[in-house]
Design a protein around this motif. Structure first.
Motif, PDB file in Angstrom:
ATOM      1  N   ASP A 341       0.820  -1.212   0.000  1.00  0.00           N
ATOM      2  CA  ASP A 341       0.000   0.000   0.000  1.00  0.00           C
ATOM      3  C   ASP A 341       0.858   1.268   0.000  1.00  0.00           C
ATOM      4  O   ASP A 341       1.979   1.277   0.506  1.00  0.00           O
ATOM      5  CB  ASP A 341      -0.905  -0.004   1.236  1.00  0.00           C
ATOM      6  N   LEU A 342       0.295   2.317  -0.551  1.00  0.00           N
ATOM      7  CA  LEU A 342       1.020   3.594  -0.606  1.00  0.00           C
ATOM      8  C   LEU A 342       1.160   4.212   0.779  1.00  0.00           C
ATOM      9  O   LEU A 342       1.922   5.151   0.961  1.00  0.00           O
ATOM     10  CB  LEU A 342       0.294   4.574  -1.546  1.00  0.00           C
ATOM     11  N   SER A 343       0.403   3.690   1.754  1.00  0.00           N
ATOM     12  CA  SER A 343       0.521   4.193   3.132  1.00  0.00           C
ATOM     13  C   SER A 343       1.567   3.422   3.924  1.00  0.00           C
ATOM     14  O   SER A 343       1.702   3.638   5.139  1.00  0.00           O
ATOM     15  CB  SER A 343      -0.820   4.058   3.861  1.00  0.00           C
ATOM     16  N   PHE A 344       2.263   2.498   3.280  1.00  0.00           N
ATOM     17  CA  PHE A 344       3.252   1.697   4.009  1.00  0.00           C
ATOM     18  C   PHE A 344       4.391   2.582   4.536  1.00  0.00           C
ATOM     19  O   PHE A 344       4.891   3.463   3.839  1.00  0.00           O
ATOM     20  CB  PHE A 344       3.849   0.624   3.087  1.00  0.00           C
ATOM     21  N   ARG A 345       4.783   2.265   5.775  1.00  0.00           N
ATOM     22  CA  ARG A 345       6.044   2.763   6.324  1.00  0.00           C
ATOM     23  C   ARG A 345       7.008   1.579   6.311  1.00  0.00           C
ATOM     24  O   ARG A 345       6.597   0.433   6.072  1.00  0.00           O
ATOM     25  CB  ARG A 345       5.834   3.266   7.741  1.00  0.00           C
ATOM     26  N   ALA A 346       8.278   1.837   6.654  1.00  0.00           N
ATOM     27  CA  ALA A 346       9.277   0.751   6.619  1.00  0.00           C
ATOM     28  C   ALA A 346       8.809  -0.446   7.444  1.00  0.00           C
ATOM     29  O   ALA A 346       8.968  -1.608   7.049  1.00  0.00           O
ATOM     30  CB  ALA A 346      10.612   1.276   7.125  1.00  0.00           C
ATOM     31  N   LYS A 347       8.216  -0.184   8.590  1.00  0.00           N
ATOM     32  CA  LYS A 347       7.798  -1.290   9.485  1.00  0.00           C
ATOM     33  C   LYS A 347       6.718  -2.161   8.825  1.00  0.00           C
ATOM     34  O   LYS A 347       6.604  -3.346   9.123  1.00  0.00           O
ATOM     35  CB  LYS A 347       7.322  -0.744  10.827  1.00  0.00           C
ATOM     36  N   PHE A 393       1.408   0.908 -15.378  1.00  0.00           N
ATOM     37  CA  PHE A 393       0.242   0.426 -14.619  1.00  0.00           C
ATOM     38  C   PHE A 393       0.224  -1.108 -14.641  1.00  0.00           C
ATOM     39  O   PHE A 393      -0.707  -1.745 -15.107  1.00  0.00           O
ATOM     40  CB  PHE A 393      -1.049   1.029 -15.187  1.00  0.00           C
ATOM     41  N   ASP A 394       1.312  -1.672 -14.140  1.00  0.00           N
ATOM     42  CA  ASP A 394       1.508  -3.122 -14.192  1.00  0.00           C
ATOM     43  C   ASP A 394       1.636  -3.721 -12.796  1.00  0.00           C
ATOM     44  O   ASP A 394       2.009  -4.879 -12.656  1.00  0.00           O
ATOM     45  CB  ASP A 394       2.765  -3.444 -15.020  1.00  0.00           C
ATOM     46  N   TYR A 395       1.383  -2.943 -11.759  1.00  0.00           N
ATOM     47  CA  TYR A 395       1.445  -3.367 -10.357  1.00  0.00           C
ATOM     48  C   TYR A 395       2.877  -3.611  -9.876  1.00  0.00           C
ATOM     49  O   TYR A 395       3.094  -4.065  -8.769  1.00  0.00           O
ATOM     50  CB  TYR A 395       0.578  -4.631 -10.092  1.00  0.00           C
ATOM     51  N   LEU A 396       3.848  -3.335 -10.736  1.00  0.00           N
ATOM     52  CA  LEU A 396       5.252  -3.448 -10.343  1.00  0.00           C
ATOM     53  C   LEU A 396       5.846  -2.067 -10.110  1.00  0.00           C
ATOM     54  O   LEU A 396       6.863  -1.926  -9.435  1.00  0.00           O
ATOM     55  CB  LEU A 396       6.072  -4.149 -11.441  1.00  0.00           C
ATOM     56  N   HIS A 397       5.237  -1.063 -10.716  1.00  0.00           N
ATOM     57  CA  HIS A 397       5.718   0.310 -10.609  1.00  0.00           C
ATOM     58  C   HIS A 397       4.872   1.109  -9.610  1.00  0.00           C
ATOM     59  O   HIS A 397       3.688   0.835  -9.442  1.00  0.00           O
ATOM     60  CB  HIS A 397       5.598   1.025 -11.962  1.00  0.00           C
ATOM     61  N   LEU A 398       5.497   2.112  -9.056  1.00  0.00           N
ATOM     62  CA  LEU A 398       4.735   3.121  -8.327  1.00  0.00           C
ATOM     63  C   LEU A 398       4.149   4.074  -9.357  1.00  0.00           C
ATOM     64  O   LEU A 398       4.891   4.621 -10.188  1.00  0.00           O
ATOM     65  CB  LEU A 398       5.679   3.930  -7.452  1.00  0.00           C
ATOM     66  N   VAL A 399       2.861   4.277  -9.332  1.00  0.00           N
ATOM     67  CA  VAL A 399       2.268   5.256 -10.255  1.00  0.00           C
ATOM     68  C   VAL A 399       1.765   6.478  -9.496  1.00  0.00           C
ATOM     69  O   VAL A 399       1.402   7.481 -10.095  1.00  0.00           O
ATOM     70  CB  VAL A 399       1.143   4.643 -11.125  1.00  0.00           C
ATOM     71  N   ALA A 400       1.729   6.359  -8.142  1.00  0.00           N
ATOM     72  CA  ALA A 400       1.295   7.507  -7.331  1.00  0.00           C
ATOM     73  C   ALA A 400       2.266   7.657  -6.160  1.00  0.00           C
ATOM     74  O   ALA A 400       2.883   6.679  -5.721  1.00  0.00           O
ATOM     75  CB  ALA A 400      -0.121   7.281  -6.813  1.00  0.00           C
ATOM     76  N   ARG A 401       2.407   8.879  -5.691  1.00  0.00           N
ATOM     77  CA  ARG A 401       3.356   9.162  -4.619  1.00  0.00           C
ATOM     78  C   ARG A 401       2.932   8.475  -3.324  1.00  0.00           C
ATOM     79  O   ARG A 401       1.757   8.555  -2.928  1.00  0.00           O
ATOM     80  CB  ARG A 401       3.421  10.677  -4.388  1.00  0.00           C
ATOM     81  N   PRO A 402       3.856   7.791  -2.642  1.00  0.00           N
ATOM     82  CA  PRO A 402       3.512   7.187  -1.347  1.00  0.00           C
ATOM     83  C   PRO A 402       3.204   8.268  -0.320  1.00  0.00           C
ATOM     84  O   PRO A 402       3.638   9.412  -0.469  1.00  0.00           O
ATOM     85  CB  PRO A 402       4.790   6.433  -0.964  1.00  0.00           C
ATOM     86  N   ALA A 403       2.478   7.878   0.741  1.00  0.00           N
ATOM     87  CA  ALA A 403       2.031   8.872   1.728  1.00  0.00           C
ATOM     88  C   ALA A 403       3.133   9.256   2.715  1.00  0.00           C
ATOM     89  O   ALA A 403       3.243  10.415   3.098  1.00  0.00           O
ATOM     90  CB  ALA A 403       0.818   8.326   2.478  1.00  0.00           C
TER      91      ALA A 403
END
Ligand code: SF4
Length: 457
Positions: A341-347, A393-403
């Motif tokens: 998820d784009l909301s992921f932190r390192a933990k 848009f292949d689920y391998l790339h980031l297409v949106a900035r993480p939070a």
């Protein structure tokens, strides 16, 4: 007017021109093209199928060699650039160009280009005959014949929404192309896996998923006895049931199991199912295992209920745990699919790895959270989108900035997780048929390539 026989070239583009094209690991039978092929041959047309996954030469060469009257190209978002490239090639050769497939159903406006003549936005393959009647035989088309088809008139694109398609109208697929490649179209270690579709659509409405928007959001089911008759005729041991969710109706599944048993069919099956169904129906899973269920692909998605609630999954982590346990006890290979998820932190990356180890999930697939093009989710993320390249848009790339972290930092943790999972799989002897070293080396290279510029995978 006498209808002349036409030559159709049906193209399934290559998945990717990078090393992450899954050639030799997962290759998808071109089932949608095989339905179209069967329909066109019945009408007396000549059909040539080209699949970029398995052919040794490019689609451009295929177009030049075959000189088709009509070129039909299908694909997903990640193949959009290829689809348009082939239409441009075909136009130069004077062919009529048609785009169809999953991506076209939602993103048809992205393909309003001079090289494209028609876009089919429904599963209704018979629209292709309507297009040909209009564009080649110059027959007058009734308005409803073009419902679900985008077309140009005097330089302006027109579109009228289509109707949901009744899957029972499909012919049996023409599998001659699939049969011509007996050593291709594998799913992991399962060689020559034939695709079978029993339904269009999905009864669920997970928020991140665009599959449930296909077929105008309507579920359409085949008679399960008819499906089993088709499976009995397929000359291969491995059957990949490609419905978005095959495991949702115990009564229908019971009839499937009974029919397979009665006909004495001995094959191995791959299918998609949900964790809540598997957790609550161990007895049905046992029956499915007995008739040959080998892989079940399950969108576990997350290891925290808060994420599952946000995804509107209508399931919970308890079901995920139960699902893994049921499959492991029965000896069904469960492919646990998770969203990074784009909301992921390192933990969160670390926690996901530990959950997978703790619960003994042997087969894992990760998808980077992707706001799908042309959906409301994309609009929600619009101001965070960082690429306009559809191949990303292949689920391998980031297409949106993480939070909560930068793009480079996100990729760093993502690749660490991938490497750890690959090393775990290697230790456990999973996927022994692939070259682990090659994958791991490329992940490490990507990690150190400045956590990539998002364009070199
Ligand atoms: S169950 Fe699967 S296919 Fe259906 S909406 Fe959810 S994620 Fe999509």
């Amino acid at each position: 007017m006498k209808r002349r026989r036409l030559t159709f070239l049906l193209i399934h583009p290559e998945i990717s021109r990078t090393r992450y094209n899954f050639v030799g690991v997962i290759e998808n039978e071109c089932l949608e093209l095989e339905y179209i092929s069967a329909m066109l041959k019945k009408e007396g047309h000549a059909v040539i199928l080209y699949d970029g996954q398995v052919e040794p030469f490019g689609a451009g060469t295929a177009i030049q060699k075959t000189e088709p009257d009509v070129v039909y190209v299908c694909g997903r978002a990640r193949q959009e650039n290829f689809m348009l490239e082939y239409c441009a090639n075909a136009k130069e050769c004077g062919a009529i160009t048609i785009i169809g497939g999953l991506h076209a159903q939602l993103c048809y406006e992205r393909m309003y280009r001079p090289c494209v003549d028609f876009i089919v936005t429904t599963f209704d393959i018979y629209k292709i005959l309507d297009i040909v009647a209009y564009a080649v035989y110059h027959e007058k088309a009734a308005a409803e014949q073009f419902a679900g088809v985008c077309y140009q008139k005097e330089g302006v694109w027109h579109y009228q929404a289509g109707e949901p398609f009744d899957i029972r109208r499909l012919p049996l697929p023409d599998r001659s192309y699939f049969n011509a490649f007996p050593h291709r179209y594998q799913y992991l270690e399962l060689a020559h896996a034939a695709w079978v579709r029993t339904a269009y659509g999905c009864p669920y409405r997970c928020a991140f998923c665009h599959r449930n928007r296909m077929n105008m959001g309507q579920l359409s089911l085949r008679d399960i006895e008819d499906v089993v008759r088709e499976i009995a005729q397929i000359d291969t041991e491995n059957i990949y049931i490609v419905d978005d969710d095959f495991l949702f109706d115990t009564e229908r599944l019971g009839r499937f199991v009974d029919a397979v048993r009665q006909q004495g069919i001995r094959k191995r099956y791959i299918c998609y199912g949900r964790a809540d169904f598997i957790a609550k129906n161990p007895e049905m899973m046992r029956k499915l295992k007995e008739i040959g269920l080998y892989y079940v692909l399950v969108g576990l998605e997350a290891i925290e209920d808060s994420y599952l609630a946000r995804y509107e999954k209508r399931s919970d982590v308890h079901n995920n745990v139960q699902c893994v346990s049921v499959c492991n006890e029965l000896g069904i290979h469960m492919m646990g699919m998770f969203i990074v998820d784009l909301s992921f932190r390192a933990k969160d990356f670390r926690a996901l790895y530990h959950w997978i180890v703790e619960h003994q999930v042997r087969h894992v697939a990760l998808s980077v959270f992707t706001p799908e093009l042309c959906t409301p989710v994309y609009e929600q993320y619009r101001d965070r989108i960082i690429t306009d390249n559809p191949s990303h848009f292949d689920y391998l790339h980031l297409v949106a900035r993480p939070a909560y972290m930068g793009v480079r930092s996100f990729y760093f943790h993502y690749y660490i997780l991938l490497i750890r999972l690959f090393l775990k799989a290697k230790r456990e002897g999973v996927y022994d048929f692939i070259d682990y070293g090659d994958y791991i080396r490329s992940f490490v290279a990507n990690m150190f390539r400045g956590m990539r510029k998002n364009d070199d995978m």
